[in-house]
Design an enzyme around this catalytic site. Sequence first.
Site, PDB file in Angstrom:
ATOM      1  N   HIS A  74      29.956 -10.783  89.230  1.00  0.00           N
ATOM      2  CA  HIS A  74      29.329 -10.198  90.421  1.00  0.00           C
ATOM      3  C   HIS A  74      29.988  -8.849  90.763  1.00  0.00           C
ATOM      4  O   HIS A  74      29.302  -7.858  91.002  1.00  0.00           O
ATOM      5  CB  HIS A  74      29.439 -11.186  91.588  1.00  0.00           C
ATOM      6  N   GLU A  75      31.319  -8.826  90.744  1.00  0.00           N
ATOM      7  CA  GLU A  75      32.041  -7.582  91.063  1.00  0.00           C
ATOM      8  C   GLU A  75      31.723  -6.491  90.045  1.00  0.00           C
ATOM      9  O   GLU A  75      31.541  -5.326  90.398  1.00  0.00           O
ATOM     10  CB  GLU A  75      33.557  -7.829  91.114  1.00  0.00           C
ATOM     11  N   ASP A  99      24.622 -10.307  92.534  1.00  0.00           N
ATOM     12  CA  ASP A  99      24.418 -11.737  92.224  1.00  0.00           C
ATOM     13  C   ASP A  99      23.469 -11.875  91.032  1.00  0.00           C
ATOM     14  O   ASP A  99      23.726 -12.669  90.116  1.00  0.00           O
ATOM     15  CB  ASP A  99      23.808 -12.467  93.430  1.00  0.00           C
ATOM     16  N   GLU A 102      24.397  -6.689  97.325  1.00  0.00           N
ATOM     17  CA  GLU A 102      24.960  -8.018  97.045  1.00  0.00           C
ATOM     18  C   GLU A 102      23.982  -8.863  96.233  1.00  0.00           C
ATOM     19  O   GLU A 102      24.384  -9.531  95.279  1.00  0.00           O
ATOM     20  CB  GLU A 102      25.335  -8.740  98.338  1.00  0.00           C
ATOM     21  N   HIS A 109      28.523  -4.786  90.697  1.00  0.00           N
ATOM     22  CA  HIS A 109      28.579  -3.669  91.656  1.00  0.00           C
ATOM     23  C   HIS A 109      28.854  -2.357  90.932  1.00  0.00           C
ATOM     24  O   HIS A 109      28.298  -1.314  91.265  1.00  0.00           O
ATOM     25  CB  HIS A 109      29.679  -3.903  92.693  1.00  0.00           C
TER      26      HIS A 109
HETATM   27 ZN   LIG Z   1      29.681  -8.163  96.345  1.00  0.00          ZN
END
Ligand SMILES: [Zn+2]
Length: 410
Positions: A275-276, A357, A353, A279
Site C-alpha cells: 500500500h505504501e 489499497d 488511499e 503511494h
Molecule cells: Zn496510505
Amino acid sequence: METWILGAITFFVALDYGINTFVDFLNHRSSKRPLDSELSELYDEKEHRRSVEYQAANYKVSFISSTLFFVLLILALTYEWFAALDSFVREQWSNEIVISLAFIGILTLFSNLISLPFGIYSTFKVEAKYGFNKSTVVTFVSDLIKGLLLTLVIGGALLTAVLWIYQELRSTFWLWAWLLFAGFSLFFFMFGTKLILPLFNKLTPVPDGELRSEVERYCASQGYSLGKLFVMDGSKRSTKANAFFTGLGKSKTIVLFDTLLEKLSTKEVVAVLAHEIGHYKRKHTLSMFLLSNLQTFVLFALLGWLLGVEELSTALGASESSFHLSALAFFLLFSPVSMLLGLLNNGLSRRNEYQADDFARETYDEGGAFLREALKKISTDALANLSPHPLYVAVNYTHPPIRERLRNLA
Ligand SMILES: [Zn+2]
C-alpha cells in the site's frame, strides 16, 4: 474600514468554531449508532461499547479545548489584547524584527501552555484508561522540551529570514519568502526522517529474515528499488500501529512501527508495505507535495498583497501597522479559505488511499484478504469509530473510514 475588518474577523472565527463544533457533535452522535451486521464482523458488543466510550472521552476533551481557545480569541479581539501585547513588546525592544519575533514567540508559548493540560489529560487519562498509552512522564516531558526547542530553532530561523526579507524587499517579499519556504519544505520532505525523527524515535533497519526476504521479493517483482526500510519504536508512546512512506528519489524511506509487526503476520505487513509503495508508484507523495507548495504560493501572494493594507493591524486596535499584527489578522480572515482547502486536501488524500489499497491488491494481495485483515486489526485495536458522520469525514479524515476501505477491497 477597521470596524468592517474586525467584524469580518470575528464573524469568520465564530463561523469556523460553529461549523467545527456542529460537525464534531454530529460525529459524536453518529459514533453511538448500534452495530449492524456488517460492523459486527469487526466488534463484538463489548468492544463496541468500549469504542463508543473512548470516542466520547476524546470528543469531550476536544470540545472543551476548542471552546476555551475560541472564547480566549473572542476576548482578545474584543478587548484588543493583541494590540496590548504589541505595545508591551515595543516597550522592551526597538528593532522591528525582534519585536515581531517576540510577539509571535509569546503567542506561540501561550497557546502551547494552554494546550498542555489537555495533552497531559489525553495521554495519561484517556489513552491510559483504554490501554493505549505507553509514554512515561520522562518521555512526555522530553518530547515537550525537544518539540519546543525545535520550534524555537527551526521556526525562529525561518521566521527571522521571512521578517528580514519583508523589511528589505517589501513588494517582492512574498515571492522570496515562498521560495525560502518551498526550499525548506523540500529539504525536510527529503531528509526529515533522517534528521528529525531520530530525535524522538529509534529507527532500526529491518533485519534479514522472513519479513525482509518477502519484502525484497515483492519489491523486485515491482521493479521498485527498496531504499530505506526501518522499524520504528512506536511502542515507546502508544500501542497503536502505523506505517508511512516519505521522501523522494534516493531518499525514499518506508517506516513500519514495531507495534505493526507485533500485531500482523508477515503477509499482512507486506500488504501494508505494498500500500505504501502504491503511494509512491501512483505519484501521490510527489503530487501532494507539489499541491501543498502551490497552495503556499497563493497564500504568500495574497499575504504579500494584503500586508500593505494598514487597516489590518489597526483593526486589532494597534495605532501603527506591523508585520505580525497584519499577518495575524490575515490568517484569521483566511480561516474560511483554509477550511475549504482542508476539504480539498482531505478529499484528495482519501482518493489516494483507495488507489494505494487497489495497488496493493493488484500487485501483492490478490483478493485483498491480507490488507483487509491488516486494516481490521489496526483499526479495531485502536478502538476506531466504525460509523463516523460523513461531514466529519469530509472535514477531518485523511483516510477513508474502515467500512468504506473494506468495501473497496472486497
Ligand atoms: Zn496510505
